[in-house]
Structures are given as C-alpha cells and as structure tokens.
Design an enzyme around this catalytic site. Structure first.
Site, mmCIF file in Angstrom:
data_model
loop_
_atom_site.group_PDB
_atom_site.id
_atom_site.type_symbol
_atom_site.label_atom_id
_atom_site.label_comp_id
_atom_site.label_asym_id
_atom_site.label_seq_id
_atom_site.Cartn_x
_atom_site.Cartn_y
_atom_site.Cartn_z
ATOM 1 N N HIS A 56 0.936 -1.296 -0.085
ATOM 2 C CA HIS A 56 -0.150 0.013 -0.099
ATOM 3 C C HIS A 56 1.113 1.392 0.126
ATOM 4 O O HIS A 56 2.057 1.123 0.464
ATOM 5 C CB HIS A 56 -0.689 -0.049 0.787
ATOM 6 C CG HIS A 56 -0.591 -0.172 2.392
ATOM 7 N ND1 HIS A 56 0.622 -0.685 3.140
ATOM 8 C CD2 HIS A 56 -0.570 1.193 4.156
ATOM 9 C CE1 HIS A 56 0.719 -0.348 4.433
ATOM 10 N NE2 HIS A 56 -0.059 0.886 4.381
ATOM 11 N N HIS A 58 1.150 4.071 1.861
ATOM 12 C CA HIS A 58 2.352 4.261 2.504
ATOM 13 C C HIS A 58 3.819 5.196 2.745
ATOM 14 O O HIS A 58 4.176 4.015 2.951
ATOM 15 C CB HIS A 58 1.329 4.629 4.596
ATOM 16 C CG HIS A 58 -0.033 4.733 4.629
ATOM 17 N ND1 HIS A 58 -0.810 3.758 5.729
ATOM 18 C CD2 HIS A 58 -1.109 4.904 4.175
ATOM 19 C CE1 HIS A 58 -1.878 4.472 5.610
ATOM 20 N NE2 HIS A 58 -2.161 4.886 4.562
ATOM 21 N N ASP A 60 5.718 4.807 5.501
ATOM 22 C CA ASP A 60 6.154 3.810 5.587
ATOM 23 C C ASP A 60 6.860 2.408 4.955
ATOM 24 O O ASP A 60 6.886 1.439 5.578
ATOM 25 C CB ASP A 60 6.287 3.497 7.776
ATOM 26 C CG ASP A 60 4.434 3.385 8.013
ATOM 27 O OD1 ASP A 60 3.495 3.346 6.988
ATOM 28 O OD2 ASP A 60 4.609 2.159 8.834
ATOM 29 N N HIS A 61 6.225 2.589 4.189
ATOM 30 C CA HIS A 61 6.379 0.904 2.939
ATOM 31 C C HIS A 61 6.795 1.177 1.588
ATOM 32 O O HIS A 61 7.137 -0.302 1.059
ATOM 33 C CB HIS A 61 4.289 0.338 3.338
ATOM 34 C CG HIS A 61 4.300 0.035 4.405
ATOM 35 N ND1 HIS A 61 4.371 -1.133 5.529
ATOM 36 C CD2 HIS A 61 4.099 0.520 5.471
ATOM 37 C CE1 HIS A 61 3.514 -1.285 6.097
ATOM 38 N NE2 HIS A 61 3.685 0.082 6.504
ATOM 39 N N HIS A 114 -7.451 -0.171 5.805
ATOM 40 C CA HIS A 114 -6.497 1.239 5.738
ATOM 41 C C HIS A 114 -6.139 1.587 5.006
ATOM 42 O O HIS A 114 -6.265 2.781 4.952
ATOM 43 C CB HIS A 114 -4.986 -0.313 6.862
ATOM 44 C CG HIS A 114 -4.207 0.291 6.616
ATOM 45 N ND1 HIS A 114 -4.177 1.255 7.781
ATOM 46 C CD2 HIS A 114 -2.912 0.854 6.101
ATOM 47 C CE1 HIS A 114 -2.686 1.800 7.901
ATOM 48 N NE2 HIS A 114 -2.167 1.603 6.803
ATOM 49 N N ASP A 133 -0.538 -3.292 7.235
ATOM 50 C CA ASP A 133 -1.121 -3.690 7.856
ATOM 51 C C ASP A 133 -2.978 -3.824 7.964
ATOM 52 O O ASP A 133 -3.329 -3.020 7.625
ATOM 53 C CB ASP A 133 -1.235 -1.614 7.769
ATOM 54 C CG ASP A 133 0.195 -1.548 7.577
ATOM 55 O OD1 ASP A 133 1.531 -2.535 7.743
ATOM 56 O OD2 ASP A 133 0.841 0.025 7.745
ATOM 57 N N HIS A 171 3.921 -4.285 11.313
ATOM 58 C CA HIS A 171 4.077 -3.736 12.509
ATOM 59 C C HIS A 171 4.504 -4.208 13.769
ATOM 60 O O HIS A 171 3.740 -5.555 14.528
ATOM 61 C CB HIS A 171 3.504 -2.771 12.576
ATOM 62 C CG HIS A 171 3.306 -1.176 11.683
ATOM 63 N ND1 HIS A 171 4.398 0.016 11.671
ATOM 64 C CD2 HIS A 171 2.902 -1.187 10.336
ATOM 65 C CE1 HIS A 171 3.902 0.536 10.803
ATOM 66 N NE2 HIS A 171 3.224 0.173 9.430
HETATM 67 FE FE FE Z 1 2.289 1.041 8.214
HETATM 68 ZN ZN ZN Z 2 -0.280 1.405 6.533
#
Ligand code: FE
Ligand code: ZN
Length: 255
Positions: A56, A58, A60-61, A114, A133, A171
């Site tokens: 996805h 985001h 942090d990915h 998400h 996530d 996470h």
């Molecule tokens: Fe994440």
């Molecule tokens: Zn995420």
C-alpha cells in the site's frame, strides 16, 4: 525448494522482510520501509535484491523504492488501485492475480480498509501470508480510507486461509493489541494464553512475528467480529457482524 523469509526491524516499529526463492536465488523485499535496514539484511544474508512487492501507498512502506531501484535495478510490483499514489511501480496487480518470484508464486488478495487499494501476498505452498497493515497479530490496521463492511469482508477472506499459515505483518503492535483485545474479550482463554506468550517474547526483546493464523482466529477480536461474546460486549446482539467490526475498530481507536 522453498521460500525462505528473513525478518528484520526497520524505522521505529516496522517489520522488514526479505523473501528468498531458494531454487533461483531471486529475492524480494516485502515493502520498502527503509533502505539502510534492507541493505543491512541483504548484506547479512548474502542475497541480491531482484524484486520489491508493495502492499500500500503509506510512506513507511514505499519510502525506499527509488533508492533500491536505482541501486539494484529491481522489478517493483504493487497495487493497481494505488498506482497513482506510488512512484516507481513496474507491474500492477489486483485481487486474484498471481505474482512469481522464481519458482515461488504469490496470490494477491485485496484487503481494503487501512487504505482503499491495500493488497496482501499469500504464498500457498509454504503457507506464508504477508499481510502488512491489513492484519496484525491480535489486531488490524487503522481504517484510514475504507468503510467497515468491505474491510470486514477482506478480513474474512484472510480468515479462510489455512490455520497453519504463518503471518508476517507490517508492525510490532502485538502487545498493545493484546491489551485492547483483553479489555473487550476478557474470558477468552486462547487470547489470555496468547497475551502471556506475547508479553514473555517482548520482555525478552524478541519479535512476536511470524504468528500462526489459526491462533489469531481464536484470539484476535477483529477476526471474531461475528462471535456472540463480542456482539454482546457492544450491546449489538444479533446485529450484522460488520457493525460489530466497526464498533471494535472504533473502540481500539479510542483505547
Ligand atoms: Fe505501516
Ligand atoms: Zn500503513
């Protein structure tokens, strides 16, 4: 030959994963949370990065996509539904598609909620689920873009996968998820046992990943939104499980 998974931590509480197809030596990073953490894992394992599988959009990915692509010239696979939000994708996939890494195949399952276009990667032979996530140990991701019903439907599809599936999520949130789960499902023996195990792992500085899907089916309240105990906790007896799922999600947001 099999798929070998290397687990490492990245950023503050992200997990990074290298997926290594033993037959061909091909190696994929599951998401691109942090270039240095991925480079360290490659050095430690001696593997060479050939692919990146994105779940996805985001940051942090996806943050390390550009740097890793420039360094390794790897192929980047990601969700078609989020193609406009992610730079550097070479191959777009959606629900029901298959992605191969050498001799290993992954089935794509759409898990909206998400983010709207969130996908997960399931490897049916060794039974590995890379859920990012969409599904955490004892929890699910925050519902940033979706609505409860499709998110619940996606979670139910993950629940249909075999009990002995090993889940690798995005996470390390397990301990706080366990606290919340116990607060709404306090008499669940499977959950109590899981929480004890999680606490001892974390106290020993160990990750709680991977976890067995079958154990999560019995303990994760989001996978139990159609259990009468959880409906009763929210005063929603006999109501649509999607409503109970929404109440659990809201309860966790405010916990
Ligand atoms: Fe994440
Ligand atoms: Zn995420």
């Amino acid at each position: 030959m099999a798929l070998v998974v290397d687990v490492f931590s990245a950023r503050t509480d992200n997990f990074g994963y290298l997926l290594h197809d033993q037959a061909t030596g091909k190696t994929a990073a599951l998401d691109a949370p942090e270039a240095n953490a991925i480079r360290d894992a490659l050095e430690r394992t001696g593997w060479t990065l050939t692919d990146i599988f994105i779940t996805h959009h985001h940051i942090d990915h996806v943050e390390a996509i550009a740097e890793l692509k420039a360094a390794f010239g790897c192929r980047v696979v990601g969700p078609r539904a989020e193609a406009d939000k992610i730079d550097g994708l070479d191959e777009l996939v959606g629900d029901g598609d298959t992605v191969t890494l050498g001799e290993t195949s992954f089935k794509i399952i759409a898990t909206p909620g998400h983010t709207l276009g969130h996908i997960v990667y399931f490897e049916p032979f060794g039974k590995h689920l890379f859920s990012a996530d969409a599904l955490f140990s004892l929890g699910v991701g925050r519902m940033f873009e979706g609505t409860p019903r499709p998110m619940w439907e996606g979670v139910k599809r993950l629940r249909e996968l075999p009990d002995d599936t090993l889940v690798y999520c995005g996470h390390e949130y397990t301990q706080s998820n366990a606290k919340f789960a116990l607060s709404i499902d306090p008499h669940n023996r499977a959950l109590q046992q899981r929480a004890d195990l999680v606490n001892s792992l974390r106290n020993g500085g160990k990750p709680t990943i991977p976890f067995e899907l079958g154990e999560d089916k019995r303990a994760n309240p989001f996978l139990r939104a159609d259990a009468p105990e959880l409906a009763a906790h929210y005063g929603l007896e006999g109501k649509d499980p999607a409503e109970v799922f929404a109440a659990i999600r809201k309860g966790k947001d405010n916990f």
